[in-house]
Design an enzyme around this catalytic site. Structure first.
Site, PDB file in Angstrom:
ATOM      1  N   LYS A   9     -63.519  18.245 -35.583  1.00 38.14           N
ATOM      2  CA  LYS A   9     -64.349  17.742 -36.679  1.00 38.14           C
ATOM      3  C   LYS A   9     -63.622  16.656 -37.455  1.00 38.14           C
ATOM      4  O   LYS A   9     -62.398  16.628 -37.520  1.00 38.14           O
ATOM      5  CB  LYS A   9     -64.792  18.855 -37.607  1.00 38.14           C
ATOM      6  N   SER A  25     -77.699   6.643 -32.824  1.00 37.37           N
ATOM      7  CA  SER A  25     -76.328   7.064 -32.557  1.00 37.37           C
ATOM      8  C   SER A  25     -75.575   7.109 -33.876  1.00 37.37           C
ATOM      9  O   SER A  25     -76.147   6.864 -34.931  1.00 37.37           O
ATOM     10  CB  SER A  25     -75.621   6.069 -31.620  1.00 37.37           C
ATOM     11  N   THR A  57     -76.787  13.879 -32.988  1.00 38.24           N
ATOM     12  CA  THR A  57     -76.904  12.564 -32.368  1.00 38.24           C
ATOM     13  C   THR A  57     -75.734  12.430 -31.383  1.00 38.24           C
ATOM     14  O   THR A  57     -75.217  13.443 -30.913  1.00 38.24           O
ATOM     15  CB  THR A  57     -76.933  11.443 -33.436  1.00 38.24           C
ATOM     16  N   TYR A  58     -75.326  11.231 -31.069  1.00 38.09           N
ATOM     17  CA  TYR A  58     -74.172  11.027 -30.196  1.00 38.09           C
ATOM     18  C   TYR A  58     -73.270   9.960 -30.791  1.00 38.09           C
ATOM     19  O   TYR A  58     -73.704   9.140 -31.594  1.00 38.09           O
ATOM     20  CB  TYR A  58     -74.598  10.668 -28.762  1.00 38.09           C
ATOM     21  N   GLY A  73     -80.493   4.455 -36.263  1.00 32.67           N
ATOM     22  CA  GLY A  73     -81.786   4.884 -35.750  1.00 32.67           C
ATOM     23  C   GLY A  73     -82.466   5.845 -36.709  1.00 32.67           C
ATOM     24  O   GLY A  73     -82.299   5.761 -37.926  1.00 32.67           O
ATOM     25  N   ALA A  74     -83.249   6.777 -36.174  1.00 35.59           N
ATOM     26  CA  ALA A  74     -84.008   7.720 -37.004  1.00 35.59           C
ATOM     27  C   ALA A  74     -83.101   8.506 -37.941  1.00 35.59           C
ATOM     28  O   ALA A  74     -83.495   8.848 -39.061  1.00 35.59           O
ATOM     29  CB  ALA A  74     -84.797   8.673 -36.113  1.00 35.59           C
ATOM     30  N   ALA A  75     -81.867   8.781 -37.517  1.00 30.23           N
ATOM     31  CA  ALA A  75     -80.929   9.534 -38.359  1.00 30.23           C
ATOM     32  C   ALA A  75     -80.575   8.786 -39.638  1.00 30.23           C
ATOM     33  O   ALA A  75     -80.108   9.394 -40.603  1.00 30.23           O
ATOM     34  CB  ALA A  75     -79.664   9.862 -37.574  1.00 30.23           C
TER      35      ALA A  75
END
Length: 126
Positions: A9, A25, A57-58, A73-75
């Site tokens: 993390k 992403s 996400t990635y 993006g959407a995030a």
């Protein structure tokens, strides 16, 4: 038996960019990816301390040493620049791997510089 365990993390990373019109992403400073052990295109989970949002996400690699944490993006609807986030990756381990597994924990300051690292989370006294 297999267990899904915390692999690594980035703790209290600061979002530097939030790009809605970008392929989804999370761009992360390449040095932070390397230090934590997150691979490019690996699935990551992001926990936003500012608003409680949790999403998947990635990771993509941002410039080494840039301090970039860009939610794309959407995030981008779930995190704003300045928000503190925890970015985690998990691994599925078998019983033999569980006995020696230690996560890679990277703690960041407000500029996404590494303050310290570790492999265990200290237990808070009640």
């Amino acid at each position: 038996m297999q267990c899904t365990m915390l692999k690594c993390k980035l703790h209290q990373a600061r979002v530097t960019h939030s790009e809605l019109e970008y392929e989804g992403s999370c761009a992360i400073d390449g040095q932070l990816l390397d230090r934590a052990g997150i691979r490019e295109y690996e699935q990551i989970h992001i926990y936003n301390l500012a608003n409680g949002e949790r999403f998947t996400t990635y990771a993509i690699r941002a410039e080494d040493g840039s301090g970039v944490i860009s939610v794309n993006g959407a995030a981008a609807h779930k995190a704003n620049p300045g928000d503190r986030v925890i970015i985690c990756a998990y691994a599925v381990l078998d019983a033999a791997e569980l006995t020696s597994h230690k996560p890679s924990l990277v703690y960041l300051d407000e500029r996404n510089h590494i303050k310290r690292t570790g492999d265990s989370i200290p237990v808070q006294a009640a």
